[in-house]
Design a protein around this motif. Structure first.
Motif, mmCIF file in Angstrom:
data_model
loop_
_atom_site.group_PDB
_atom_site.id
_atom_site.type_symbol
_atom_site.label_atom_id
_atom_site.label_comp_id
_atom_site.label_asym_id
_atom_site.label_seq_id
_atom_site.Cartn_x
_atom_site.Cartn_y
_atom_site.Cartn_z
ATOM 1 N N ASN A 90 -3.409 10.603 -11.527
ATOM 2 C CA ASN A 90 -2.534 10.179 -12.517
ATOM 3 C C ASN A 90 -0.978 10.491 -12.567
ATOM 4 O OD1 ASN A 90 -4.724 9.391 -14.170
ATOM 5 N ND2 ASN A 90 -5.176 11.313 -14.935
ATOM 6 N N ALA A 91 -0.758 11.813 -11.919
ATOM 7 C CA ALA A 91 0.721 11.967 -11.695
ATOM 8 C C ALA A 91 1.145 11.400 -10.536
ATOM 9 C CB ALA A 91 0.566 13.654 -11.357
ATOM 10 N N ALA A 92 0.597 10.910 -9.616
ATOM 11 C CA ALA A 92 0.943 9.972 -8.598
ATOM 12 C C ALA A 92 1.289 8.690 -9.096
ATOM 13 C CB ALA A 92 0.207 9.860 -7.441
ATOM 14 N N ALA A 93 0.668 8.224 -9.825
ATOM 15 C CA ALA A 93 0.827 6.729 -10.441
ATOM 16 C C ALA A 93 1.954 6.556 -11.390
ATOM 17 C CB ALA A 93 -0.704 6.180 -11.181
ATOM 18 N N ALA A 94 2.119 7.791 -12.340
ATOM 19 C CA ALA A 94 3.150 8.073 -13.041
ATOM 20 C C ALA A 94 4.484 7.965 -12.523
ATOM 21 C CB ALA A 94 3.142 9.192 -14.124
ATOM 22 N N ALA A 95 4.562 8.669 -11.326
ATOM 23 C CA ALA A 95 5.640 8.956 -10.591
ATOM 24 C C ALA A 95 5.888 7.461 -9.800
ATOM 25 C CB ALA A 95 5.516 9.741 -9.276
ATOM 26 N N LEU A 96 4.940 6.773 -9.250
ATOM 27 C CA LEU A 96 5.108 5.344 -8.514
ATOM 28 C C LEU A 96 5.817 4.403 -9.689
ATOM 29 C CD1 LEU A 96 4.924 3.558 -6.076
ATOM 30 C CD2 LEU A 96 2.367 3.370 -6.686
ATOM 31 N N ARG A 97 5.396 4.428 -10.986
ATOM 32 C CA ARG A 97 5.658 3.631 -11.963
ATOM 33 C C ARG A 97 7.215 3.528 -12.263
ATOM 34 N NH1 ARG A 97 0.081 4.422 -14.866
ATOM 35 N NH2 ARG A 97 -0.967 2.540 -14.319
ATOM 36 N N GLN A 98 7.567 4.959 -12.180
ATOM 37 C CA GLN A 98 9.063 5.196 -12.546
ATOM 38 C C GLN A 98 10.057 4.571 -11.435
ATOM 39 O OE1 GLN A 98 9.487 9.330 -12.643
ATOM 40 N NE2 GLN A 98 8.483 9.637 -14.549
ATOM 41 N N THR A 99 9.481 4.349 -10.466
ATOM 42 C CA THR A 99 10.311 3.615 -9.465
ATOM 43 C C THR A 99 10.126 1.938 -9.914
ATOM 44 O OG1 THR A 99 8.481 2.813 -7.939
ATOM 45 C CG2 THR A 99 9.441 5.182 -7.777
ATOM 46 N N GLY A 100 9.606 1.357 -10.734
ATOM 47 C CA GLY A 100 9.449 0.168 -11.138
ATOM 48 C C GLY A 100 8.337 -0.631 -10.653
ATOM 49 N N ALA A 101 7.497 0.053 -9.785
ATOM 50 C CA ALA A 101 6.239 -0.562 -9.217
ATOM 51 C C ALA A 101 4.939 -0.569 -10.129
ATOM 52 C CB ALA A 101 5.730 0.222 -8.041
ATOM 53 N N PRO A 106 10.197 15.021 -5.538
ATOM 54 C CA PRO A 106 11.359 14.257 -5.300
ATOM 55 C C PRO A 106 12.237 15.099 -4.212
ATOM 56 C CG PRO A 106 11.020 14.377 -7.759
ATOM 57 C CD PRO A 106 10.058 15.078 -6.931
ATOM 58 N N ILE A 107 12.814 14.581 -3.545
ATOM 59 C CA ILE A 107 13.672 14.911 -2.489
ATOM 60 C C ILE A 107 14.924 14.247 -2.725
ATOM 61 C CG2 ILE A 107 14.445 15.584 -0.050
ATOM 62 C CD1 ILE A 107 11.424 15.790 0.274
ATOM 63 N N GLY A 108 16.027 14.735 -3.209
ATOM 64 C CA GLY A 108 17.260 13.746 -3.500
ATOM 65 C C GLY A 108 17.200 13.438 -5.048
ATOM 66 N N TRP A 109 17.913 12.333 -5.077
ATOM 67 C CA TRP A 109 18.242 11.818 -6.485
ATOM 68 C C TRP A 109 17.910 10.364 -6.498
ATOM 69 C CZ3 TRP A 109 21.291 14.840 -3.940
ATOM 70 C CH2 TRP A 109 21.214 16.105 -4.189
ATOM 71 N N GLY A 110 17.672 9.429 -7.988
ATOM 72 C CA GLY A 110 17.221 8.327 -7.875
ATOM 73 C C GLY A 110 15.872 7.953 -7.965
ATOM 74 N N VAL A 111 15.634 6.697 -7.876
ATOM 75 C CA VAL A 111 14.037 6.201 -7.996
ATOM 76 C C VAL A 111 13.572 6.204 -6.735
ATOM 77 C CG1 VAL A 111 14.332 4.463 -9.866
ATOM 78 C CG2 VAL A 111 14.941 3.879 -7.612
ATOM 79 N N GLN A 112 14.335 6.276 -5.432
ATOM 80 C CA GLN A 112 13.840 6.604 -4.310
ATOM 81 C C GLN A 112 13.585 7.815 -3.716
ATOM 82 O OE1 GLN A 112 12.611 3.740 -2.571
ATOM 83 N NE2 GLN A 112 13.226 2.861 -4.310
ATOM 84 N N ALA A 113 13.785 8.912 -4.666
ATOM 85 C CA ALA A 113 13.752 10.366 -4.353
ATOM 86 C C ALA A 113 12.352 10.800 -3.968
ATOM 87 C CB ALA A 113 14.247 11.094 -5.547
ATOM 88 N N GLN A 114 11.245 9.927 -4.666
ATOM 89 C CA GLN A 114 10.053 10.310 -4.134
ATOM 90 C C GLN A 114 9.223 9.296 -3.637
ATOM 91 O OE1 GLN A 114 8.317 11.997 -7.956
ATOM 92 N NE2 GLN A 114 6.319 12.436 -6.879
ATOM 93 N N LEU A 115 9.662 8.215 -3.684
ATOM 94 C CA LEU A 115 9.109 7.077 -2.866
ATOM 95 C C LEU A 115 9.805 6.615 -1.703
ATOM 96 C CD1 LEU A 115 6.762 4.791 -2.922
ATOM 97 C CD2 LEU A 115 8.160 3.378 -4.199
ATOM 98 N N GLN A 116 9.058 6.462 -0.565
ATOM 99 C CA GLN A 116 10.111 6.305 0.670
ATOM 100 C C GLN A 116 9.333 4.913 1.309
ATOM 101 O OE1 GLN A 116 9.102 10.034 3.078
ATOM 102 N NE2 GLN A 116 11.492 10.123 2.821
ATOM 103 N N GLY A 117 10.607 3.887 1.453
ATOM 104 C CA GLY A 117 10.244 2.424 1.875
ATOM 105 C C GLY A 117 10.746 1.633 1.046
ATOM 106 N N ARG A 118 10.720 0.240 1.291
ATOM 107 C CA ARG A 118 11.153 -0.617 0.397
ATOM 108 C C ARG A 118 10.076 -1.463 -0.319
ATOM 109 N NH1 ARG A 118 15.522 -3.960 4.170
ATOM 110 N NH2 ARG A 118 17.115 -2.149 4.570
ATOM 111 N N LEU A 119 10.398 -1.398 -1.696
ATOM 112 C CA LEU A 119 9.493 -2.172 -2.594
ATOM 113 C C LEU A 119 10.335 -3.327 -3.310
ATOM 114 C CD1 LEU A 119 6.421 -1.658 -3.216
ATOM 115 C CD2 LEU A 119 7.234 -0.368 -5.140
ATOM 116 N N ALA A 120 9.735 -4.620 -3.429
ATOM 117 C CA ALA A 120 10.332 -5.253 -4.393
ATOM 118 C C ALA A 120 10.017 -5.195 -5.673
ATOM 119 C CB ALA A 120 9.524 -6.825 -4.006
ATOM 120 N N VAL A 132 0.893 -1.313 0.138
ATOM 121 C CA VAL A 132 -0.103 0.050 0.085
ATOM 122 C C VAL A 132 0.657 1.178 -0.142
ATOM 123 C CG1 VAL A 132 -1.758 1.208 1.177
ATOM 124 C CG2 VAL A 132 -1.812 -1.181 1.200
ATOM 125 N N VAL A 133 0.700 2.036 -1.016
ATOM 126 C CA VAL A 133 1.484 3.285 -1.104
ATOM 127 C C VAL A 133 0.487 4.737 -0.720
ATOM 128 C CG1 VAL A 133 2.745 4.814 -2.464
ATOM 129 C CG2 VAL A 133 2.943 2.484 -2.581
#
Length: 223
Positions: A138-149, A105-119, A76-77
């Motif tokens: 829509n924007a949140a879903a797009a950002a989440l997909r960028q992390t590989g989720a 985003p805060i910082g760099w990389g795929v975890q800059a916007q998503l916090q927590g561990r995701l398989a 759950v996100v």
């Protein structure tokens, strides 16, 4: 998509009874999406009441659990900021991991916007409080997909369901809600919270939220 018509009415009544519905007095409310509106739903007012909050989250968990099983959702996100509390309580009831998605985003990389561990490739349920035209979802879903989720489902407590929806910026998601504006409008009438002026104002808004927005200085388009 409303989960259940029988559940929607009690949820709307709970919002009204918790004084979570604000009506404009002269100056309209302006949503972040640009719409001008005579009504604002403050979910925080409902969440501040432990008994109603518990009943609400139990209802939300029961409603979404079949979808979680069918889709194989593994986390759950919660979206910043209101969605985080809802997501946390919901994740506890569903026995799923909880992650949070920042607005920026805060910082760099795929975890800059998503916090927590995701398989990798994990299918997620994105949770927020209220939806108007789908822009932020829509924007949140797009950002989440960028992390590989993977994210195909968004859950909100309340969806106005009367505004034209913004075309998705990525593959579309299914929006689930416990109640919509028509349920809330009925609950306000039932509770006797509307005087003649408010009845007229909300009738005009319900008939055409776009015209109402434009007439009061808001946007008239969803894109």
């Amino acid at each position: 998509m409303i989960f259940s018509e029988s559940d929607a009415a009690p949820v709307a009544r709970a919002l009204v009874e918790a004084d979570a519905v604000r009506l404009a007095e002269g100056t309209p409310f302006f949503y972040t999406s640009g719409w001008a509106s005579p009504v604002y739903v403050d979910v925080h007012a409902l969440l501040a009441e432990p008994v109603r909050r518990r009943q609400l989250l139990d209802r939300m968990a029961e409603a979404v659990a079949p979808r979680v099983r069918e889709q194989g959702i593994g986390a759950v996100v919660g979206t910043e900021s209101s969605g985080i509390a809802l997501a946390a309580w919901l994740a506890e009831r569903l026995s799923l991991p909880l992650l949070t998605l920042r607005k920026r985003p805060i910082g760099w990389g795929v975890q800059a916007q998503l916090q927590g561990r995701l398989a990798p490739g994990c299918r997620t349920l994105l949770v927020d409080d209220v939806s108007t035209d789908g822009r932020s979802k829509n924007a949140a879903a797009a950002a989440l997909r960028q992390t590989g989720a993977q994210v195909d489902d968004v859950l909100v407590l309340f969806d106005y369901a009367i505004y034209p929806q913004v075309p998705p910026v990525a593959a579309p998601v299914t929006l689930h809600a416990l109640a919509s504006w028509r349920h809330l409008h009925a609950a306000l009438k039932e509770a006797g919270r509307l005087d003649d002026a408010a009845l007229k104002m909300l009738a005009e808004f319900s008939a055409s939220p776009i015209d109402w927005s434009v007439a009061h200085g808001g946007t008239g388009v969803a894109a």
